[in-house]
Design an enzyme around this catalytic site. Structure first.
Site, mmCIF file in Angstrom:
data_model
loop_
_atom_site.group_PDB
_atom_site.id
_atom_site.type_symbol
_atom_site.label_atom_id
_atom_site.label_comp_id
_atom_site.label_asym_id
_atom_site.label_seq_id
_atom_site.Cartn_x
_atom_site.Cartn_y
_atom_site.Cartn_z
ATOM 1 N N LYS A 110 0.821 -1.208 0.000
ATOM 2 C CA LYS A 110 0.000 0.000 0.000
ATOM 3 C C LYS A 110 0.855 1.258 0.000
ATOM 4 C CE LYS A 110 -4.075 -2.150 2.011
ATOM 5 N NZ LYS A 110 -5.000 -2.255 3.170
ATOM 6 N N LYS A 189 -6.734 -7.686 -12.167
ATOM 7 C CA LYS A 189 -7.711 -8.024 -11.139
ATOM 8 C C LYS A 189 -8.613 -6.818 -10.875
ATOM 9 C CE LYS A 189 -8.145 -9.311 -6.273
ATOM 10 N NZ LYS A 189 -7.446 -9.640 -5.004
ATOM 11 N N LYS A 192 -10.698 -1.325 -6.936
ATOM 12 C CA LYS A 192 -10.854 0.138 -6.913
ATOM 13 C C LYS A 192 -9.507 0.823 -7.109
ATOM 14 C CE LYS A 192 -12.989 -0.028 -2.891
ATOM 15 N NZ LYS A 192 -13.534 -1.363 -2.688
#
Length: 320
Positions: A110, A189, A192
Protein backbone atom coordinates in the site's frame (compact mmCIF):
# COMPACT_ATOMS: atom_id res chain seq x y z
CA UNK A 1 -19.41 -22.49 14.81
CA UNK A 2 -18.93 -18.74 14.68
CA UNK A 3 -18.07 -17.20 11.30
CA UNK A 4 -16.68 -13.68 10.95
CA UNK A 5 -15.90 -11.49 7.97
CA UNK A 6 -15.71 -7.80 7.16
CA UNK A 7 -15.46 -5.42 4.21
CA UNK A 8 -13.96 -1.96 3.99
CA UNK A 9 -16.25 0.90 2.90
CA UNK A 10 -13.57 2.53 0.76
CA UNK A 11 -15.43 2.92 -2.52
CA UNK A 12 -18.33 1.72 -4.62
CA UNK A 13 -18.83 -2.05 -4.45
CA UNK A 14 -18.21 -3.98 -7.65
CA UNK A 15 -18.45 -7.45 -9.17
CA UNK A 16 -15.14 -8.45 -7.56
CA UNK A 17 -16.59 -7.69 -4.12
CA UNK A 18 -19.70 -9.71 -4.86
CA UNK A 19 -18.01 -12.86 -6.15
CA UNK A 20 -15.04 -12.54 -3.80
CA UNK A 21 -16.91 -12.01 -0.55
CA UNK A 22 -20.63 -11.09 -0.57
CA UNK A 23 -21.91 -14.17 -2.39
CA UNK A 24 -20.00 -16.41 -0.02
CA UNK A 25 -21.14 -14.49 3.04
CA UNK A 26 -24.77 -14.96 2.04
CA UNK A 27 -24.24 -18.72 1.70
CA UNK A 28 -22.35 -19.04 4.99
CA UNK A 29 -25.03 -17.30 7.06
CA UNK A 30 -26.95 -20.58 6.87
CA UNK A 31 -24.01 -22.67 8.08
CA UNK A 32 -23.20 -21.10 11.43
CA UNK A 33 -23.46 -18.08 13.69
CA UNK A 34 -22.33 -15.28 11.39
CA UNK A 35 -20.81 -11.92 12.32
CA UNK A 36 -20.36 -9.57 9.35
CA UNK A 37 -19.12 -6.04 9.84
CA UNK A 38 -18.46 -2.87 7.89
CA UNK A 39 -14.80 -2.10 8.61
CA UNK A 40 -15.08 1.68 8.81
CA UNK A 41 -12.13 2.12 11.21
CA UNK A 42 -9.92 0.33 8.69
CA UNK A 43 -11.22 2.53 5.88
CA UNK A 44 -9.71 5.58 7.60
CA UNK A 45 -6.27 4.43 6.41
CA UNK A 46 -7.26 5.29 2.84
CA UNK A 47 -10.36 7.53 2.97
CA UNK A 48 -9.95 11.01 4.45
CA UNK A 49 -13.15 12.62 3.15
CA UNK A 50 -15.82 12.37 5.90
CA UNK A 51 -18.76 12.80 3.53
CA UNK A 52 -17.39 10.16 1.18
CA UNK A 53 -16.83 7.72 4.05
CA UNK A 54 -20.39 8.17 5.30
CA UNK A 55 -21.65 7.47 1.79
CA UNK A 56 -19.48 4.38 1.39
CA UNK A 57 -20.66 3.00 4.74
CA UNK A 58 -24.26 3.47 3.70
CA UNK A 59 -23.69 1.83 0.34
CA UNK A 60 -22.03 -1.23 1.88
CA UNK A 61 -24.95 -1.65 4.29
CA UNK A 62 -27.47 -1.32 1.47
CA UNK A 63 -25.51 -3.64 -0.80
CA UNK A 64 -25.13 -6.44 1.72
CA UNK A 65 -28.81 -6.39 2.61
CA UNK A 66 -29.84 -6.11 -1.05
CA UNK A 67 -27.66 -9.08 -2.00
CA UNK A 68 -29.17 -11.36 0.63
CA UNK A 69 -27.64 -10.79 4.06
CA UNK A 70 -30.44 -11.44 6.55
CA UNK A 71 -30.13 -9.48 9.84
CA UNK A 72 -32.35 -12.11 11.48
CA UNK A 73 -29.72 -14.76 10.78
CA UNK A 74 -26.61 -12.60 10.92
CA UNK A 75 -25.04 -10.13 13.35
CA UNK A 76 -24.52 -7.28 10.85
CA UNK A 77 -22.93 -4.10 12.21
CA UNK A 78 -20.49 -1.23 11.82
CA UNK A 79 -17.05 -1.83 13.29
CA UNK A 80 -17.05 1.63 14.85
CA UNK A 81 -20.26 0.85 16.75
CA UNK A 82 -18.25 -1.55 18.93
CA UNK A 83 -15.56 0.58 20.65
CA UNK A 84 -14.33 -2.43 22.63
CA UNK A 85 -12.31 -3.42 19.57
CA UNK A 86 -9.81 -0.64 20.24
CA UNK A 87 -9.10 -1.60 23.82
CA UNK A 88 -8.55 -5.18 22.73
CA UNK A 89 -6.26 -3.97 19.94
CA UNK A 90 -4.11 -2.26 22.60
CA UNK A 91 -4.01 -5.36 24.79
CA UNK A 92 -2.90 -7.36 21.76
CA UNK A 93 -0.35 -4.74 20.77
CA UNK A 94 1.66 -5.30 23.96
CA UNK A 95 2.38 -8.87 22.83
CA UNK A 96 2.92 -7.98 19.16
CA UNK A 97 6.54 -8.23 18.01
CA UNK A 98 7.54 -5.20 15.93
CA UNK A 99 9.23 -7.47 13.41
CA UNK A 100 5.97 -9.34 12.83
CA UNK A 101 4.34 -6.17 11.53
CA UNK A 102 7.41 -5.23 9.52
CA UNK A 103 7.07 -8.46 7.58
CA UNK A 104 3.45 -7.84 6.54
CA UNK A 105 3.42 -7.40 2.79
CA UNK A 106 0.13 -5.46 2.71
CA UNK A 107 1.75 -2.46 4.41
CA UNK A 108 4.61 -2.44 1.93
CA UNK A 109 2.29 -2.84 -1.04
CA UNK A 110 0.00 0.00 0.00
CA UNK A 111 2.86 2.37 0.72
CA UNK A 112 4.26 1.52 -2.70
CA UNK A 113 0.92 2.55 -4.21
CA UNK A 114 1.14 5.95 -2.57
CA UNK A 115 -0.93 5.46 0.60
CA UNK A 116 0.71 7.46 3.44
CA UNK A 117 2.88 5.37 5.78
CA UNK A 118 0.90 6.04 8.95
CA UNK A 119 0.84 4.17 12.23
CA UNK A 120 -2.74 3.14 11.42
CA UNK A 121 -1.63 1.48 8.21
CA UNK A 122 1.33 -0.19 9.94
CA UNK A 123 -0.77 -1.45 12.87
CA UNK A 124 -3.66 -2.52 10.63
CA UNK A 125 -3.03 -6.26 11.28
CA UNK A 126 -3.36 -5.76 15.05
CA UNK A 127 -6.74 -4.09 14.68
CA UNK A 128 -7.76 -6.84 12.28
CA UNK A 129 -6.70 -9.42 14.86
CA UNK A 130 -8.85 -7.64 17.44
CA UNK A 131 -11.80 -7.74 15.02
CA UNK A 132 -11.44 -11.49 14.75
CA UNK A 133 -10.59 -12.39 18.35
CA UNK A 134 -13.11 -10.06 19.99
CA UNK A 135 -15.94 -12.31 18.81
CA UNK A 136 -14.12 -15.59 19.53
CA UNK A 137 -14.36 -16.46 15.85
CA UNK A 138 -13.90 -20.07 14.79
CA UNK A 139 -13.88 -19.63 11.02
CA UNK A 140 -12.74 -16.62 8.99
CA UNK A 141 -13.50 -16.63 5.24
CA UNK A 142 -10.71 -14.70 3.55
CA UNK A 143 -9.09 -14.24 0.18
CA UNK A 144 -5.54 -15.34 -0.49
CA UNK A 145 -4.37 -11.73 -0.15
CA UNK A 146 -5.56 -11.66 3.49
CA UNK A 147 -3.98 -14.95 4.51
CA UNK A 148 -0.99 -13.29 6.18
CA UNK A 149 -3.22 -11.06 8.31
CA UNK A 150 -5.16 -14.10 9.53
CA UNK A 151 -1.86 -15.76 10.41
CA UNK A 152 -0.97 -12.65 12.44
CA UNK A 153 -4.28 -12.94 14.31
CA UNK A 154 -3.57 -16.58 15.08
CA UNK A 155 -0.03 -15.74 16.26
CA UNK A 156 -1.26 -12.95 18.53
CA UNK A 157 -4.00 -15.10 20.01
CA UNK A 158 -1.43 -17.76 20.85
CA UNK A 159 1.08 -15.25 22.23
CA UNK A 160 -1.60 -13.68 24.44
CA UNK A 161 -2.78 -17.08 25.67
CA UNK A 162 0.81 -18.18 26.38
CA UNK A 163 1.51 -14.98 28.30
CA UNK A 164 -1.72 -14.47 30.25
CA UNK A 165 -3.65 -17.73 30.11
CA UNK A 166 -6.29 -19.13 27.79
CA UNK A 167 -8.64 -16.38 26.63
CA UNK A 168 -8.98 -16.63 22.85
CA UNK A 169 -10.04 -19.30 20.41
CA UNK A 170 -7.43 -19.80 17.70
CA UNK A 171 -9.36 -18.93 14.50
CA UNK A 172 -9.13 -21.10 11.42
CA UNK A 173 -8.80 -19.59 7.94
CA UNK A 174 -11.41 -20.52 5.36
CA UNK A 175 -9.78 -20.00 1.97
CA UNK A 176 -11.45 -21.38 -1.13
CA UNK A 177 -8.51 -22.03 -3.44
CA UNK A 178 -10.53 -22.28 -6.64
CA UNK A 179 -12.33 -18.93 -6.37
CA UNK A 180 -11.84 -17.26 -9.73
CA UNK A 181 -10.14 -13.88 -9.82
CA UNK A 182 -12.65 -11.42 -11.25
CA UNK A 183 -10.94 -9.43 -14.01
CA UNK A 184 -11.46 -5.73 -14.44
CA UNK A 185 -12.23 -4.00 -17.72
CA UNK A 186 -8.47 -3.67 -18.38
CA UNK A 187 -7.64 -7.32 -17.76
CA UNK A 188 -6.05 -6.82 -14.34
CA UNK A 189 -7.71 -8.02 -11.14
CA UNK A 190 -10.85 -5.97 -10.56
CA UNK A 191 -9.97 -3.41 -7.89
CA UNK A 192 -10.85 0.14 -6.91
CA UNK A 193 -7.11 0.76 -6.75
CA UNK A 194 -6.84 0.18 -10.51
CA UNK A 195 -9.99 2.08 -11.47
CA UNK A 196 -11.15 -0.89 -13.56
CA UNK A 197 -14.33 -1.94 -11.78
CA UNK A 198 -17.86 -2.77 -12.84
CA UNK A 199 -20.05 -1.42 -10.05
CA UNK A 200 -22.90 -3.45 -8.64
CA UNK A 201 -25.10 -0.40 -8.24
CA UNK A 202 -25.07 3.05 -9.77
CA UNK A 203 -25.68 4.64 -13.15
CA UNK A 204 -26.89 2.16 -15.78
CA UNK A 205 -25.43 4.12 -18.70
CA UNK A 206 -22.01 4.28 -17.05
CA UNK A 207 -22.15 0.53 -16.41
CA UNK A 208 -23.07 -0.18 -20.04
CA UNK A 209 -20.28 2.08 -21.30
CA UNK A 210 -17.71 0.26 -19.15
CA UNK A 211 -18.81 -3.17 -20.36
CA UNK A 212 -18.73 -2.09 -24.00
CA UNK A 213 -15.29 -0.61 -23.39
CA UNK A 214 -13.72 -3.81 -22.01
CA UNK A 215 -10.23 -4.32 -23.36
CA UNK A 216 -9.99 -6.89 -26.15
CA UNK A 217 -7.39 -7.76 -28.78
CA UNK A 218 -7.37 -6.84 -32.48
CA UNK A 219 -8.51 -10.18 -33.93
CA UNK A 220 -10.41 -9.51 -37.19
CA UNK A 221 -14.18 -10.08 -37.26
CA UNK A 222 -13.97 -13.13 -39.50
CA UNK A 223 -11.34 -14.90 -37.37
CA UNK A 224 -11.89 -17.13 -34.30
CA UNK A 225 -11.45 -15.20 -31.07
CA UNK A 226 -8.92 -16.30 -28.44
CA UNK A 227 -10.53 -17.72 -25.31
CA UNK A 228 -7.55 -18.05 -22.98
CA UNK A 229 -7.19 -14.87 -20.94
CA UNK A 230 -10.35 -13.32 -22.38
CA UNK A 231 -11.94 -10.84 -19.97
CA UNK A 232 -15.37 -11.09 -21.56
CA UNK A 233 -15.35 -14.90 -21.34
CA UNK A 234 -14.28 -14.82 -17.69
CA UNK A 235 -17.07 -12.38 -16.81
CA UNK A 236 -19.68 -14.22 -18.87
CA UNK A 237 -18.83 -17.45 -17.09
CA UNK A 238 -19.53 -15.87 -13.68
CA UNK A 239 -23.14 -15.02 -14.50
CA UNK A 240 -24.14 -17.86 -16.85
CA UNK A 241 -24.74 -21.60 -16.76
CA UNK A 242 -22.12 -24.04 -17.98
CA UNK A 243 -24.22 -24.71 -21.09
CA UNK A 244 -24.61 -21.02 -21.90
CA UNK A 245 -20.90 -20.43 -21.42
CA UNK A 246 -20.02 -23.37 -23.68
CA UNK A 247 -22.27 -21.99 -26.43
CA UNK A 248 -20.80 -18.51 -26.01
CA UNK A 249 -17.25 -19.86 -26.35
CA UNK A 250 -18.15 -22.07 -29.31
CA UNK A 251 -19.60 -19.07 -31.12
CA UNK A 252 -16.43 -17.06 -30.49
CA UNK A 253 -14.28 -19.88 -31.79
CA UNK A 254 -16.23 -20.06 -35.06
CA UNK A 255 -15.38 -16.50 -35.98
CA UNK A 256 -17.49 -14.20 -38.15
CA UNK A 257 -18.72 -11.98 -35.30
CA UNK A 258 -17.06 -8.89 -33.82
CA UNK A 259 -16.27 -8.27 -30.17
CA UNK A 260 -19.00 -5.63 -29.99
CA UNK A 261 -21.69 -8.29 -30.31
CA UNK A 262 -20.09 -10.49 -27.63
CA UNK A 263 -19.90 -7.51 -25.28
CA UNK A 264 -23.62 -6.82 -25.85
CA UNK A 265 -24.42 -10.42 -24.95
CA UNK A 266 -22.25 -10.10 -21.82
CA UNK A 267 -23.99 -6.85 -20.87
CA UNK A 268 -27.39 -8.53 -21.14
CA UNK A 269 -26.25 -11.39 -18.90
CA UNK A 270 -24.76 -9.05 -16.31
CA UNK A 271 -27.86 -6.88 -16.17
CA UNK A 272 -30.12 -9.92 -15.86
CA UNK A 273 -27.98 -11.33 -13.04
CA UNK A 274 -27.83 -8.04 -11.14
CA UNK A 275 -31.46 -7.00 -11.69
CA UNK A 276 -32.94 -8.50 -8.46
CA UNK A 277 -30.14 -7.04 -6.35
CA UNK A 278 -30.58 -3.61 -7.93
CA UNK A 279 -34.35 -3.71 -7.42
CA UNK A 280 -33.93 -4.58 -3.76
CA UNK A 281 -31.24 -1.91 -3.41
CA UNK A 282 -33.65 0.77 -4.67
CA UNK A 283 -36.38 -0.46 -2.35
CA UNK A 284 -34.09 -0.36 0.68
CA UNK A 285 -32.70 3.07 -0.23
CA UNK A 286 -36.23 4.41 0.14
CA UNK A 287 -36.47 2.95 3.66
CA UNK A 288 -33.44 4.30 5.54
CA UNK A 289 -34.97 3.43 8.89
CA UNK A 290 -34.74 -0.28 8.05
CA UNK A 291 -30.99 0.08 7.45
CA UNK A 292 -30.50 2.03 10.68
CA UNK A 293 -32.47 -0.49 12.69
CA UNK A 294 -30.62 -3.47 11.23
CA UNK A 295 -27.22 -1.93 12.01
CA UNK A 296 -28.28 -0.82 15.50
CA UNK A 297 -29.62 -4.27 16.37
CA UNK A 298 -26.50 -5.89 14.99
CA UNK A 299 -24.26 -3.57 17.00
CA UNK A 300 -26.19 -4.34 20.19
CA UNK A 301 -25.75 -8.07 19.68
CA UNK A 302 -22.10 -7.68 18.70
CA UNK A 303 -21.30 -5.58 21.79
CA UNK A 304 -22.69 -8.20 24.14
CA UNK A 305 -20.24 -10.73 22.75
CA UNK A 306 -17.43 -8.17 22.61
CA UNK A 307 -17.89 -7.09 26.21
CA UNK A 308 -17.69 -10.66 27.48
CA UNK A 309 -14.45 -11.25 25.61
CA UNK A 310 -12.94 -7.95 26.70
CA UNK A 311 -13.79 -8.62 30.35
CA UNK A 312 -11.89 -11.91 30.13
CA UNK A 313 -8.89 -10.24 28.46
CA UNK A 314 -8.83 -7.36 30.99
CA UNK A 315 -8.97 -9.79 33.88
CA UNK A 316 -6.21 -11.89 32.35
CA UNK A 317 -3.76 -8.96 32.09
CA UNK A 318 -4.61 -7.61 35.55
CA UNK A 319 -7.00 -4.78 34.65
CA UNK A 320 -10.18 -6.56 35.71
Amino acid sequence: MRILSGVQPSGALHLGNYFGMIQRAVALQNQGESYYFIADYHALTSVNDPAALRGYIREVALAFLACGIDPEKTVFFRQSAVPEVHELAWLLSVVTPFGLLERCHSYKDKVAKGIPATHGLFAYPVLMAADILLYQSDRVPIGKDQKQHLEVARDLAQKFNDTYGEVFHIPEPDIVEDVATVPGVDGQKMSKSYGNTLELFGDAKAFSKKVMGIKTDSTPIDQPKPIEGSVIVALYKLVSSAEETAAYIANMQRGGTGYGEYKKQLLEKLELFLAPFRTRYKELSMQPRLIDEALAEGASRARKTAQRTLEQARAAVGLG
